[in-house]
Each structure stands twice: as structure tokens, then as C-alpha cells.
Design a protein around this motif. Sequence first.
Motif, mmCIF file in Angstrom:
data_model
loop_
_atom_site.group_PDB
_atom_site.id
_atom_site.type_symbol
_atom_site.label_atom_id
_atom_site.label_comp_id
_atom_site.label_asym_id
_atom_site.label_seq_id
_atom_site.Cartn_x
_atom_site.Cartn_y
_atom_site.Cartn_z
ATOM 1 N N UNK A 137 -1.567 5.846 -12.891
ATOM 2 C CA UNK A 137 -0.512 4.867 -13.152
ATOM 3 C C UNK A 137 0.808 5.222 -12.483
ATOM 4 N N UNK A 138 0.857 6.381 -11.799
ATOM 5 C CA UNK A 138 2.090 6.787 -11.143
ATOM 6 C C UNK A 138 1.792 7.890 -10.123
ATOM 7 N N UNK A 139 2.805 8.174 -9.279
ATOM 8 C CA UNK A 139 2.705 9.262 -8.312
ATOM 9 C C UNK A 139 3.485 10.463 -8.822
ATOM 10 N N UNK A 161 0.847 -1.187 0.000
ATOM 11 C CA UNK A 161 0.000 0.000 0.000
ATOM 12 C C UNK A 161 0.885 1.241 0.000
ATOM 13 N N UNK A 162 0.554 2.223 -0.810
ATOM 14 C CA UNK A 162 1.395 3.402 -0.984
ATOM 15 C C UNK A 162 1.686 4.076 0.349
ATOM 16 N N UNK A 163 2.976 4.427 0.567
ATOM 17 C CA UNK A 163 3.361 4.994 1.857
ATOM 18 C C UNK A 163 4.596 5.867 1.703
ATOM 19 N N UNK A 164 4.734 6.820 2.640
ATOM 20 C CA UNK A 164 5.874 7.716 2.719
ATOM 21 C C UNK A 164 6.408 7.665 4.150
ATOM 22 N N UNK A 165 7.751 7.695 4.303
ATOM 23 C CA UNK A 165 8.369 7.533 5.630
ATOM 24 C C UNK A 165 9.302 8.697 5.912
ATOM 25 N N UNK A 182 -11.219 1.720 -12.696
ATOM 26 C CA UNK A 182 -10.407 0.538 -12.925
ATOM 27 C C UNK A 182 -10.639 -0.593 -11.931
ATOM 28 N N UNK A 183 -11.195 -0.294 -10.758
ATOM 29 C CA UNK A 183 -11.246 -1.336 -9.726
ATOM 30 C C UNK A 183 -12.646 -1.704 -9.256
ATOM 31 N N UNK A 184 -13.667 -0.986 -9.712
ATOM 32 C CA UNK A 184 -15.018 -1.229 -9.250
ATOM 33 C C UNK A 184 -15.865 -1.742 -10.421
ATOM 34 N N UNK A 209 -0.659 1.537 -6.087
ATOM 35 C CA UNK A 209 -1.855 2.370 -6.170
ATOM 36 C C UNK A 209 -2.454 2.580 -4.782
ATOM 37 N N UNK A 210 -3.032 3.747 -4.528
ATOM 38 C CA UNK A 210 -3.663 3.992 -3.230
ATOM 39 C C UNK A 210 -4.968 3.217 -3.096
#
Length: 307
Positions: free
Chosen positions: A48-50, A1-5, A175-177, A98-99
Amino acid sequence: MAAIREICSGQTRLLEPDHLVGRAPPCALRIDQRYVSARHAIVRWTGDRWELKDLGSRNGTFLDGRKIPSGEEHVVQKGTRIGFGKVDQEWELVDTSAPSVMAVPIEGGEPVFLDGDLLTLPSTEEPLVTIYPNPEGGWLLEQPDESTSPITNLQTFEIGGRSWRFCCPEQILKTSIFNAPPEFEVRHLVLTFSVSRDEEHVALHASCGSRTFDLGARSHHYTLLTLARRRLDDTAQGLPETSCGWVYQEDIAIHPNMTSAELNIDVCRLRKQFAQLGVSDPAAIIERRPRTRQLRIGTGRISIVVL
């Protein structure tokens, strides 16, 4: 899952689809430092990207040690380091997948994620609000004792005095539902209830075309059975289909002391159960009539067998 540290502290934050960074309270990543602007920068999922964009901050935004021009969009990847206002106070992208569709408590706390096309808040044990895809497009927010209304990405709402933010960009919805075929909807399901003579056990089978499902015997099936009986009775009386099956919440108590909260938990469990079957609209297994406190079962294809 998308994350920042954050590198210096090691704290990790999940990325919202539109992750606003700054000192202001509404920011998804709030950094309460004087060198950070109120609305400093944004990290955004494009489908498709951040991408990273500085929002005209006073002290700038740094990408791998280099100050980026304000207003320009820059692709960021796993391992990219970002400084907000100070080049040596860096955050690192540790996951760029992807988020997720989520609801985030604005005052702080863990987000709640979409589960089987249903987002139940504040939890499945206390289902006060349900968010789910609208078959006609977009999302719906349902409050059991009030109305059902559209909800959009970044919209805020309250539950019991607590503020939340809904997060889902258009790209995720497309895309996901709704991966299930259109014929696999609740209204096409055939439900068969097998009820013991003492009504202590209610087993349920569902079918759609050539597919059959054994949902077993569950206590919450009795709630669905109660609604099924009302819909069958109304149909037998010749009422129009749109009028068949509606029951006031107060009139479907399974036992004398059943509370509204317990009923809502049963509704939540039923919807989750049908979501696991892969139907495209699991929330429709229990329909709610806006502003009336009325419910009904979402299909009229029902049979009841007493064992």
C-alpha cells in the motif's frame, strides 16, 4: 506507473517492486560512483506504500536532506527527494502508484510488462517464454521446447543468451490476479468453430453460462481448429480425458513450411485473445505437456460447423 527521477539529469527509471540501489551489477538502479556502496539502499513496495531503507552503506542515504539511520524503514511519497551517498545528488519520487508485474533485462533495456495475465518474452512477435499465474498459486515460466516451472519474485532466467529478472511481490499476486470467478475458466468454455468449405475462414464463438463471445475469423483460429479436431477424434475413440487431444508440435503445421516460431506466435495470439475475454486462466487455452513438445486445446466442449 511508479518512477524515480534523477534531478540533475532528468533521467527517469521505473520502480521495480524491490528496487535495489547501488554500484553492483544486479542493482535495479545502478549508480557507478565511488560514493555509492555496492548494495547501498532499497526502495520497496509494501502493498500500500513505498518504503526506503539504507542497507548499511558507507556514506549513508539521505531523505529530503536528512541522513537516515541504517536499517530503518521510512515511508516515501511523491515529491520525496533521496540522496544515495551524497546529499546534493538527489533522486525524486515522481510517481508512487503500485508497481507493475514485469520482466527486466539485466544488461539494460526496457522492461516487459504483464498484459492480460500473460507476460511474453522477449516480445509477442518473438514469444520464446511465457510467464503467467499458476491457478494453484504463484507464477509459472513456460518454455515452448522445454518444461514449465515455478518462478518467484527477483528470480533470474535466460532467453537466447540474454538475462532477465522477474519482478512481482506477493501482494500484487493476491490483489490483482484471479479477479475472474472460478467458473470462468478455459475448461468451462464451449467453443464453436464455423469453417468455410475451403477452410480459408475459421470463425470462432465462445460461451460460458449466459455469456457469449464472438471472436471473429482469425488466421490463428486454424491452429486451434487443428487441435480441436484431434481432441474430438480422441474422444470419439474412447480415450481417457487426460489423454485426449495431445499433438506433437511437428504434426500440427498448418502449412508445409510452418516453423516452430510461427506456431509459437499463434499460441501467443490465442492466449492473448482469450485473456481479453477475462477468463481466469487464458494460458490454458493451449496446454503444453512438459518435455514432450506436445500441445492440446484446453477444453473438450467443442463443436465444428462446416458452412
